[in-house]
Design an enzyme around this catalytic site. Structure first.
Site, PDB file in Angstrom:
ATOM      1  N   LYS A 185      45.097  37.751  39.813  1.00  0.00           N
ATOM      2  CA  LYS A 185      45.948  36.829  39.071  1.00  0.00           C
ATOM      3  C   LYS A 185      47.345  37.430  38.970  1.00  0.00           C
ATOM      4  O   LYS A 185      47.582  38.578  39.351  1.00  0.00           O
ATOM      5  CB  LYS A 185      45.410  36.590  37.654  1.00  0.00           C
ATOM      6  CG  LYS A 185      43.959  36.135  37.571  1.00  0.00           C
ATOM      7  CD  LYS A 185      43.750  34.719  38.035  1.00  0.00           C
ATOM      8  CE  LYS A 185      42.284  34.312  37.905  1.00  0.00           C
ATOM      9  NZ  LYS A 185      42.031  32.953  38.463  1.00  0.00           N
ATOM     10  N   SER A 195      42.712  29.623  43.004  1.00  0.00           N
ATOM     11  CA  SER A 195      43.377  29.788  41.710  1.00  0.00           C
ATOM     12  C   SER A 195      44.795  30.337  41.827  1.00  0.00           C
ATOM     13  O   SER A 195      45.574  30.234  40.877  1.00  0.00           O
ATOM     14  CB  SER A 195      42.557  30.698  40.803  1.00  0.00           C
ATOM     15  OG  SER A 195      42.560  32.033  41.272  1.00  0.00           O
TER      16      SER A 195
END
Length: 286
Positions: A127, A42
């Site tokens: 993230k 990701s």
């Protein structure tokens, strides 16, 4: 008799040494740095599957999320930070809750790569911090807007990788050049995105998808908005927690900032030294 006592004394000293070592390791992990192994794609190409790094827990101060978690699925062990330090956790059901508190807390900066606890599952996620409290975030045709202003994006060519199982989970990458065979080149379009505070980083684009056009996300006070750099292959703040995404992340759920990759393994285990990526030793995370 004396020989038996000597054996027992040796065993006792060994046990004490192990206990002391575990205590020191626990204190070090709680207060300073937490090891983190990248399990998914990701955050490509900033972080690759198999990157190993230490998370700086001193960057934002300390909360319940700073306590370690122990998860060993094979042994049925699943102990989260809230099990150790839940007494310090804020009450998210309280109407006056605004992200919780931290000891010696400092605010993260837009563009930081952050490890945080998922607000519902308690699992560790990593993230990039995109939205600060009060920001209005929107995606239009795949482009990020912050407070109605488009973020600068520059084409940076093609990111290439081999289509093959990656990491311990054997994940296969998604490709912009269609369905490719095993061992073939998998391509994604790469861009350089520059956030309002001047932080530049690469992002990847695979194909048009539902989250390329969104409504407006207004970040609440005490919360943050996160996105993965591999924009079409990341479950993040664009998706609600009820749908399996991250949603808005409260301040107290931040664990720390990721600053540098220590080393990286392209194989199924970090012990397979022949699969280590030589160009990623102590690589700065940007």
């Amino acid at each position: 008799m004396a020989e038996q006592e000597g054996v027992l004394h040796g065993i006792w000293e060994t046990v004490k040494t192990i206990v002391y070592a575990l205590l020191i390791a626990g204190v070090f992990r709680t207060l300073f740095f937490q090891p983190f192994w990248i399990p998914s794609g990701s955050m490509k190409d900033t972080l690759l599957i198999g990157d190993f790094l230490f998370v700086n827990k001193m960057a934002y101060g300390y909360s319940y999320a700073s306590c370690p978690s122990i998860r060993i699925p094979a042994l049925g062990i699943d102990i989260g930070a809230d099990d150790f330090c839940g007494v310090f956790q804020g009450d998210k059901s309280d109407p006056d809750y605004q992200g919780g508190d931290r000891l010696w807390g400092s605010q993260p900066e837009r563009g930081d790569v952050v490890v945080f606890r998922h607000p519902v599952t308690g699992r560790d996620f990593i993230k990039r911090l995109i939205g600060l409290p009060g920001d209005e975030i929107r995606i239009v045709d795949g482009h990020l807007f912050i407070d109605d202003t488009p973020v600068q994006v520059v084409d940076d060519g093609i990111f290439e990788e081999i289509f093959a199982p990656q990491g311990p989970q054997g994940l296969r990458p998604r490709c912009a050049n269609g369905a490719v065979g095993m061992g073939a080149v998998c391509e994604k379009r790469r861009y350089i995105e520059t956030l309002p505070n001047g932080v530049s980083h690469s992002i990847l684009d695979i194909r048009d998808q539902s989250f390329d056009n969104t409504g407006v996300y207004t970040v609440p006070e005490g919360y943050y908005f996160f996105m993965g750099d591999n924009r079409d292959n990341s479950r993040d703040s664009r998706e609600s927690q009820a749908s399996g995404g991250v949603g808005f992340v409260p301040y107290e759920d931040l664990v720390g900032r990721a600053d540098r990759v220590v080393f990286s393994s392209a194989g199924r285990s970090m012990l397979y030294f022949w699969t280590w990526r030589g160009d990623r030793f102590f690589k700065k995370i940007e």
